[in-house]
Design a protein around this motif. Structure first.
Motif, mmCIF file in Angstrom:
data_model
loop_
_atom_site.group_PDB
_atom_site.id
_atom_site.type_symbol
_atom_site.label_atom_id
_atom_site.label_comp_id
_atom_site.label_asym_id
_atom_site.label_seq_id
_atom_site.Cartn_x
_atom_site.Cartn_y
_atom_site.Cartn_z
ATOM 1 N N ARG A 1 0.887 -1.162 0.000
ATOM 2 C CA ARG A 1 0.000 0.000 0.000
ATOM 3 C C ARG A 1 0.925 1.211 0.000
ATOM 4 O O ARG A 1 1.924 1.231 0.702
ATOM 5 C CB ARG A 1 -0.901 0.003 1.227
ATOM 6 C CG ARG A 1 -1.935 1.123 1.188
ATOM 7 C CD ARG A 1 -2.916 1.077 2.348
ATOM 8 N NE ARG A 1 -3.612 -0.178 2.489
ATOM 9 C CZ ARG A 1 -4.756 -0.497 1.874
ATOM 10 N NH1 ARG A 1 -5.295 0.354 1.047
ATOM 11 N NH2 ARG A 1 -5.337 -1.653 2.086
ATOM 12 N N THR B 1 -4.302 -2.941 -2.164
ATOM 13 C CA THR B 1 -2.933 -3.417 -1.998
ATOM 14 C C THR B 1 -2.505 -4.076 -3.302
ATOM 15 O O THR B 1 -3.335 -4.592 -4.054
ATOM 16 C CB THR B 1 -2.820 -4.428 -0.840
ATOM 17 O OG1 THR B 1 -3.730 -5.502 -1.069
ATOM 18 C CG2 THR B 1 -3.127 -3.758 0.493
ATOM 19 N N ALA C 1 1.384 0.144 -6.475
ATOM 20 C CA ALA C 1 0.779 0.857 -5.342
ATOM 21 C C ALA C 1 1.041 2.358 -5.450
ATOM 22 O O ALA C 1 0.155 3.178 -5.175
ATOM 23 C CB ALA C 1 1.326 0.304 -4.030
#
Length: 158
Positions: A34, A49, A56
């Motif tokens: 993340r 995620t 990310a």
């Protein structure tokens, strides 16, 4: 590439972009990254995620761009956040409405840290933009003021 677009956007407006911060919410053998990017005092976090850190970061940049370039406010009236195309939009409007082409007058730039301010004469009215770090951005900001004024005028007829 959202990260590149975000970097270009921040450079145009003179906003500093901090580094991306990444966190692995999975395991070493099965990572789930993340990402978060700090922009102008606000954090923008990726929605999900991702297996790869770069994915990310792209998602965090996309979230940031969507929030800072939001095109409508709560009343549904257009908001002009990014002044990049304002000169073009105003010029195009003048041509289509058979009006005199906007005339810009820009001052400044003589100091160690250049500061420019532009005024715009358009359709018999004078508009003054905010201070900017370049002549080009100062003119775009003046055009944005004119466009906002036109939008406010047209809002009365809706």
């Amino acid at each position: 590439m959202y990260t590149n677009r975000l970097q270009e956007y921040t450079q145009k407006l003179g906003i500093s972009l901090s580094e991306y911060r990444n966190r692995n919410e999975g395991f070493t053998h099965a990572p789930k990254f993340r990402s978060c990017v700090l922009l102008n005092g606000k954090n923008y976090v990726s929605r999900g995620t991702f297996v790869k850190r770069k994915e990310a970061e792209q998602d965090a940049a996309k979230v940031a761009l969507e929030n800072i370039t939001e095109t409508r406010n709560v009343r549904g009236k257009p908001r002009i956040q990014d002044p990049t195309y304002c000169k073009y939009i105003l010029f195009d409007y003048a041509v289509k409405m058979y009006l005199k082409i906007p005339e810009y007058s820009t001052t400044g730039g003589e100091q160690m840290r250049p500061v420019f301010v532009s005024t715009l004469d358009f359709d018999g009215k004078v508009y003054k933009g905010e201070e900017a770090r370049s002549k080009k951005i100062a003119e775009q900001l003046a055009a944005r003021v004119a466009i906002r004024s036109l939008l406010d005028t047209f809002a009365c007829f809706i």
